[in-house]
Write a protein that holds these residues in place. Structure first.
Motif, mmCIF file in Angstrom:
data_model
loop_
_atom_site.group_PDB
_atom_site.id
_atom_site.type_symbol
_atom_site.label_atom_id
_atom_site.label_comp_id
_atom_site.label_asym_id
_atom_site.label_seq_id
_atom_site.Cartn_x
_atom_site.Cartn_y
_atom_site.Cartn_z
ATOM 1 N N ILE A 99 7.905 4.758 6.855
ATOM 2 C CA ILE A 99 6.607 3.938 7.053
ATOM 3 C C ILE A 99 6.998 2.618 6.465
ATOM 4 N N ALA A 100 6.910 1.504 7.088
ATOM 5 C CA ALA A 100 6.676 0.132 6.521
ATOM 6 C C ALA A 100 8.227 -0.093 5.700
ATOM 7 N N GLY A 101 9.272 0.435 6.348
ATOM 8 C CA GLY A 101 10.368 0.239 5.701
ATOM 9 C C GLY A 101 10.807 1.180 4.569
ATOM 10 N N PHE A 102 10.049 2.150 4.453
ATOM 11 C CA PHE A 102 10.261 3.243 3.266
ATOM 12 C C PHE A 102 10.445 4.380 4.054
ATOM 13 N N ALA A 103 11.578 5.228 3.665
ATOM 14 C CA ALA A 103 11.881 6.420 3.880
ATOM 15 C C ALA A 103 11.112 7.368 2.833
ATOM 16 N N ILE A 104 10.050 8.138 3.378
ATOM 17 C CA ILE A 104 9.085 8.550 2.619
ATOM 18 C C ILE A 104 9.798 9.566 1.803
ATOM 19 N N PHE A 105 10.348 10.612 2.274
ATOM 20 C CA PHE A 105 10.665 11.813 1.123
ATOM 21 C C PHE A 105 11.636 11.357 0.156
ATOM 22 N N GLY A 131 6.739 2.493 -7.241
ATOM 23 C CA GLY A 131 6.858 2.996 -5.947
ATOM 24 C C GLY A 131 8.184 2.261 -5.173
ATOM 25 N N PHE A 132 8.310 1.185 -5.697
ATOM 26 C CA PHE A 132 9.164 0.080 -4.997
ATOM 27 C C PHE A 132 10.842 0.353 -5.765
ATOM 28 N N ILE A 133 10.651 0.855 -7.050
ATOM 29 C CA ILE A 133 11.928 0.964 -7.704
ATOM 30 C C ILE A 133 12.374 2.567 -7.442
ATOM 31 N N GLY A 134 11.330 3.251 -7.035
ATOM 32 C CA GLY A 134 11.571 4.943 -6.607
ATOM 33 C C GLY A 134 12.229 4.871 -5.383
ATOM 34 N N ALA A 135 11.444 4.151 -4.547
ATOM 35 C CA ALA A 135 12.303 3.889 -3.338
ATOM 36 C C ALA A 135 13.676 3.651 -3.225
ATOM 37 N N TRP A 136 14.059 2.690 -3.987
ATOM 38 C CA TRP A 136 15.390 2.098 -4.090
ATOM 39 C C TRP A 136 16.343 3.189 -4.569
ATOM 40 N N ILE A 137 15.693 3.802 -5.733
ATOM 41 C CA ILE A 137 16.494 5.155 -6.086
ATOM 42 C C ILE A 137 16.658 6.125 -5.302
ATOM 43 N N GLY A 138 15.550 6.605 -4.570
ATOM 44 C CA GLY A 138 15.677 7.565 -3.606
ATOM 45 C C GLY A 138 16.625 7.492 -2.290
ATOM 46 N N HIS A 139 16.523 5.963 -2.122
ATOM 47 C CA HIS A 139 17.577 5.414 -0.796
ATOM 48 C C HIS A 139 18.925 5.704 -1.227
ATOM 49 N N GLY A 140 19.145 5.072 -2.612
ATOM 50 C CA GLY A 140 20.659 5.204 -3.053
ATOM 51 C C GLY A 140 21.061 6.780 -3.293
ATOM 52 N N ILE A 190 0.900 -1.102 0.035
ATOM 53 C CA ILE A 190 -0.010 0.026 0.119
ATOM 54 C C ILE A 190 0.930 1.360 0.052
ATOM 55 N N VAL A 191 1.922 1.355 0.861
ATOM 56 C CA VAL A 191 2.891 2.269 0.974
ATOM 57 C C VAL A 191 3.590 2.752 -0.270
ATOM 58 N N ALA A 192 4.002 1.651 -1.115
ATOM 59 C CA ALA A 192 4.646 1.575 -2.222
ATOM 60 C C ALA A 192 3.615 2.170 -3.467
ATOM 61 N N ILE A 193 2.451 1.586 -3.340
ATOM 62 C CA ILE A 193 1.280 2.208 -4.298
ATOM 63 C C ILE A 193 1.162 3.729 -4.197
ATOM 64 N N VAL A 194 1.062 4.197 -3.177
ATOM 65 C CA VAL A 194 0.680 5.488 -2.377
ATOM 66 C C VAL A 194 1.907 6.482 -3.155
ATOM 67 N N ILE A 195 3.379 5.974 -2.759
ATOM 68 C CA ILE A 195 4.517 6.478 -3.222
ATOM 69 C C ILE A 195 4.718 6.696 -4.840
ATOM 70 N N GLY A 196 4.294 5.621 -5.441
ATOM 71 C CA GLY A 196 4.269 5.585 -6.774
ATOM 72 C C GLY A 196 3.310 6.531 -7.489
ATOM 73 N N LEU A 197 2.046 6.819 -6.853
ATOM 74 C CA LEU A 197 1.123 7.797 -7.372
ATOM 75 C C LEU A 197 1.534 9.045 -7.084
ATOM 76 N N ILE A 198 2.192 9.378 -5.899
ATOM 77 C CA ILE A 198 2.527 10.700 -5.605
ATOM 78 C C ILE A 198 3.564 11.088 -6.541
ATOM 79 N N GLY A 199 4.769 10.008 -6.786
ATOM 80 C CA GLY A 199 5.825 10.413 -7.495
ATOM 81 C C GLY A 199 5.463 10.594 -9.050
ATOM 82 N N GLY A 200 4.177 9.670 -9.409
ATOM 83 C CA GLY A 200 3.674 9.850 -10.864
ATOM 84 C C GLY A 200 3.149 11.342 -10.952
ATOM 85 N N ALA A 201 2.457 11.677 -9.952
ATOM 86 C CA ALA A 201 1.666 13.145 -9.845
ATOM 87 C C ALA A 201 3.020 14.137 -10.106
#
Length: 82
Positions: free
Chosen positions: A51-57, A33-42, A9-20
């Motif tokens: 949240i749920a293992g994702f650093a949101i920003f 969302g998953f790939i973006g979280a990986w890129i953002g973390h890197g 759910i968090v990955a979907i929300v992150i993907g939707l926000i990133g898409g917007a």
């Protein structure tokens, strides 16, 4: 199992926000969302709320970067076929 569902759910929300932010409503928002979280973390580390293992920003910024890059790639591919 519940943690996995929350992560999805968090990955979907992150993907939707990133898409917007990136200029496109992403149909594969969970994947983005998953790939973006990986890129953002890197690129940016793990600052901000987690949240749920994702650093949101960083995850949202990474997803927006990914959507922007994908838009550039597919826009170029679609333009060359016309």
């Amino acid at each position: 199992m519940l943690g996995f569902l929350v992560s999805l759910i968090v990955a979907i929300v992150i993907g939707l926000i990133g898409g917007a932010i990136g200029g496109h409503g992403a149909p594969g928002s969970m994947i983005i969302g998953f790939i973006g979280a990986w890129i953002g973390h890197g690129l940016f580390g793990t600052w901000g709320p987690d949240i749920a293992g994702f650093a949101i920003f960083p995850a949202i910024i990474g997803a927006a970067i990914l959507v922007f890059i994908l838009n550039l790639i597919f826009r170029g591919r679609m333009g060359s076929q016309a």
